[in-house]
Scaffold this motif. Structure first.
Motif, PDB file in Angstrom:
ATOM      1  N   SER A 161      25.278  68.909  36.998  1.00 18.02           N
ATOM      2  CA  SER A 161      25.173  68.701  35.558  1.00 18.02           C
ATOM      3  C   SER A 161      24.404  67.424  35.243  1.00 18.02           C
ATOM      4  N   THR A 162      24.675  66.366  35.993  1.00 18.54           N
ATOM      5  CA  THR A 162      23.961  65.101  35.790  1.00 18.54           C
ATOM      6  C   THR A 162      22.475  65.268  36.080  1.00 18.54           C
ATOM      7  N   CYS A 163      22.150  66.015  37.133  1.00 20.90           N
ATOM      8  CA  CYS A 163      20.747  66.274  37.470  1.00 20.90           C
ATOM      9  C   CYS A 163      20.052  67.064  36.365  1.00 20.90           C
ATOM     10  N   LEU A 164      20.751  68.056  35.836  1.00 29.70           N
ATOM     11  CA  LEU A 164      20.155  68.876  34.780  1.00 29.70           C
ATOM     12  C   LEU A 164      19.894  68.059  33.518  1.00 29.70           C
ATOM     13  N   LEU A 224      10.734  65.699  40.425  1.00 28.13           N
ATOM     14  CA  LEU A 224      10.541  66.316  41.732  1.00 28.13           C
ATOM     15  C   LEU A 224      11.688  65.986  42.690  1.00 28.13           C
ATOM     16  N   VAL A 225      12.098  64.711  42.684  1.00 33.13           N
ATOM     17  CA  VAL A 225      13.193  64.293  43.561  1.00 33.13           C
ATOM     18  C   VAL A 225      14.497  64.960  43.132  1.00 33.13           C
ATOM     19  N   THR A 226      14.696  65.076  41.834  1.00 30.99           N
ATOM     20  CA  THR A 226      15.908  65.714  41.312  1.00 30.99           C
ATOM     21  C   THR A 226      15.966  67.193  41.700  1.00 30.99           C
ATOM     22  N   LEU A 227      14.858  67.878  41.578  1.00 31.28           N
ATOM     23  CA  LEU A 227      14.811  69.291  41.965  1.00 31.28           C
ATOM     24  C   LEU A 227      15.097  69.461  43.458  1.00 31.28           C
ATOM     25  N   ARG A 228      14.506  68.578  44.240  1.00 29.03           N
ATOM     26  CA  ARG A 228      14.726  68.642  45.686  1.00 29.03           C
ATOM     27  C   ARG A 228      16.194  68.387  46.009  1.00 29.03           C
ATOM     28  N   LEU A 274      19.017  64.978  33.453  1.00 25.94           N
ATOM     29  CA  LEU A 274      17.781  64.241  33.716  1.00 25.94           C
ATOM     30  C   LEU A 274      16.566  65.149  33.552  1.00 25.94           C
ATOM     31  N   LEU A 275      16.684  66.375  34.025  1.00 22.53           N
ATOM     32  CA  LEU A 275      15.560  67.311  33.947  1.00 22.53           C
ATOM     33  C   LEU A 275      15.256  67.706  32.499  1.00 22.53           C
ATOM     34  N   GLN A 276      16.291  67.743  31.674  1.00 16.18           N
ATOM     35  CA  GLN A 276      16.111  68.135  30.272  1.00 16.18           C
ATOM     36  C   GLN A 276      15.622  66.986  29.393  1.00 16.18           C
ATOM     37  N   ASP A 277      15.700  65.774  29.939  1.00 19.78           N
ATOM     38  CA  ASP A 277      15.226  64.600  29.212  1.00 19.78           C
ATOM     39  C   ASP A 277      13.698  64.538  29.312  1.00 19.78           C
ATOM     40  N   LYS A 278      13.011  64.649  28.188  1.00 21.64           N
ATOM     41  CA  LYS A 278      11.550  64.693  28.178  1.00 21.64           C
ATOM     42  C   LYS A 278      10.913  63.374  28.618  1.00 21.64           C
ATOM     43  N   THR A 279      11.707  62.316  28.646  1.00 25.84           N
ATOM     44  CA  THR A 279      11.161  61.022  29.065  1.00 25.84           C
ATOM     45  C   THR A 279      11.253  60.821  30.587  1.00 25.84           C
ATOM     46  N   THR A 280      11.884  61.778  31.281  1.00 25.51           N
ATOM     47  CA  THR A 280      12.035  61.648  32.732  1.00 25.51           C
ATOM     48  C   THR A 280      10.679  61.727  33.418  1.00 25.51           C
ATOM     49  N   THR A 315      15.512  79.435  39.172  1.00 23.40           N
ATOM     50  CA  THR A 315      14.783  79.487  37.890  1.00 23.40           C
ATOM     51  C   THR A 315      14.303  78.129  37.444  1.00 23.40           C
ATOM     52  N   LEU A 316      14.869  77.046  37.982  1.00 21.13           N
ATOM     53  CA  LEU A 316      14.460  75.709  37.589  1.00 21.13           C
ATOM     54  C   LEU A 316      13.027  75.409  38.014  1.00 21.13           C
TER      55      LEU A 316
END
Length: 256
Positions: free
Chosen positions: A215-218, A232-236, A220-226, A254-255
Motif C-alpha cells: 500500500s505504501t509503494c502504491l 522504477l525502484v518501487t516497481l522492482r 508513491l506510484l500514484q503521487d505524480k511528483t514521484t 497491471t502496474l
C-alpha cells in the motif's frame, strides 16, 4: 588426525600473533595515521581465515579485530571493515563469541564521529549472518536511522538494516514503521527514499505487513511528483515482494 588439527590450530595462533606483532609496529610520529605494516597486518587476516578455517582461530582473530576497531582511528576501522566484508559467510559462522564481538564494536555507535558510526554500521551489516537476531544491533541500527544527519551514516544504517532484514524473522516488523515514516516524510531526500524502499522486499514474513508495504509503494506510484527513478525502484521492489508473498499478483502485473 587430532594431532594434525592441534598442530594446525597452533600454527594458526602463531600466524595471528605475527599479524598482531606487525600491526603493533606503529611509529610514534605517525600516531594519527595508519602505517603500511598495519595495512598489511589487517589484510593478512583474510589469508588466515582461508589457511586456518578453524573456529578457535577465526574466533580469536575476530575478537582481536573487534578490539582494534573499538580503540583505533577511522583509517584502521575502515580496513577492519574490509576484512569483515571480505570474509565468507562460512567463515563468519565459525565465530564462537558473537555476543562478545558485538559488545566490543557497539560502543562505536555512541561516538560523536559520524564516520566512525557509519563504518560500525557497515561492519554490523557484514556480520548479519551471525548477528541478525542480536537486539542490541537492532536497536543500534534503528537509533542511527532516526538520528543520523550525515548522509554517509544514514546510508550505512539503511544498508545494515537491509542486510539484517534479509536474515532476521523479527527485525523487519520492528523497523517497518520507521521505513514508512521516512518514505512519507516530504523532507526525506529522493536518494534516501530510493535506497530505503528496497528494504520492503523483505517484508514478507507477515501477510498484513506485506500488504501495508504494498500500500505504501502504491501511494508513491500514484503521487505524480514521484521521480522516475523512484518509480522504477518501487516497481522492482513490489515485484520482489509479490514473488515471496502470494498476494494480488495479477494486480502487480497491471502496474507495468
Amino acid at each position: 588426525m587430532e594431532e594434525s588439527h592441534s598442530s594446525d590450530h597452533s600454527e594458526g595462533h602463531k600466524a595471528l600473533l605475527e599479524l598482531e606483532k606487525k600491526f603493533n609496529k606503529k611509529a610514534r610520529s605517525s600516531a594519527s595515521n595508519i602505517q603500511g605494516s598495519q595495512i598489511q597486518a589487517l589484510t593478512g587476516f583474510i589469508q588466515i581465515f582461508d589457511q586456518y578455517p578453524y573456529p578457535v582461530v577465526i574466533n580469536a582473530a575476530i575478537l582481536k579485530l573487534a578490539d582494534w576497531f573499538r580503540i583505533y582511528n577511522n583509517h584502521v576501522k575502515y580496513y577492519i571493515y574490509r576484512v569483515f566484508k571480505g570474509a565468507s559467510e562460512s567463515q563468519l559462522c565459525k565465530v564462537i563469541n558473537v555476543e562478545e564481538t558485538v559488545r566490543r564494536i557497539l560502543p562505536v555507535l555512541g561516538s560523536n564521529d559520524p564516520t566512525a558510526r557509519a563504518i560500525a554500521l557497515r561492519v554490523f551489516g557484514c556480520m548479519s549472518v551471525i548477528s541478525s537476531n542480536n537486539l542490541d544491533v537492532h536497536y543500534g541500527i534503528i537509533q542511527q536511522m532516526e538520528l543520523a544527519t550525515d548522509r554517509i551514516e544514514l546510508e550505512a544504517a539503511i544498508w545494515a538494516a537491509d542486510q539484517i532484514c534479509a536474515r532476521s524473522k523479527t527485525f523487519p516488523s520492528v523497523i517497518f514503521p520507521k521505513i514508512v515514516e521516512k518514505l512519507q516524510n516530504p523532507n526525506t531526500p529522493l536518494e534516501i527514499k530510493t535506497k530505503i524502499i528496497k528494504i520492503f522486499r523483505h517484508m514478507h514474513q507477515d501477510i498484513g505487513m506485506a500488504r501495508e508495504a504494498k500500500s505504501t509503494c502504491l501511494q508513491l506510484l500514484q503521487d505524480k511528483t514521484t521521480d522516475t527513478q523512484l518509480v522504477l525502484v518501487t516497481l522492482r521492489t513490489l515485484t520482489l515482494l509479490s514473488s515471496q508473498v502470494v498476494i494480488d499478483r495479477k494486480e502487480q502485473v497491471t502496474l507495468y
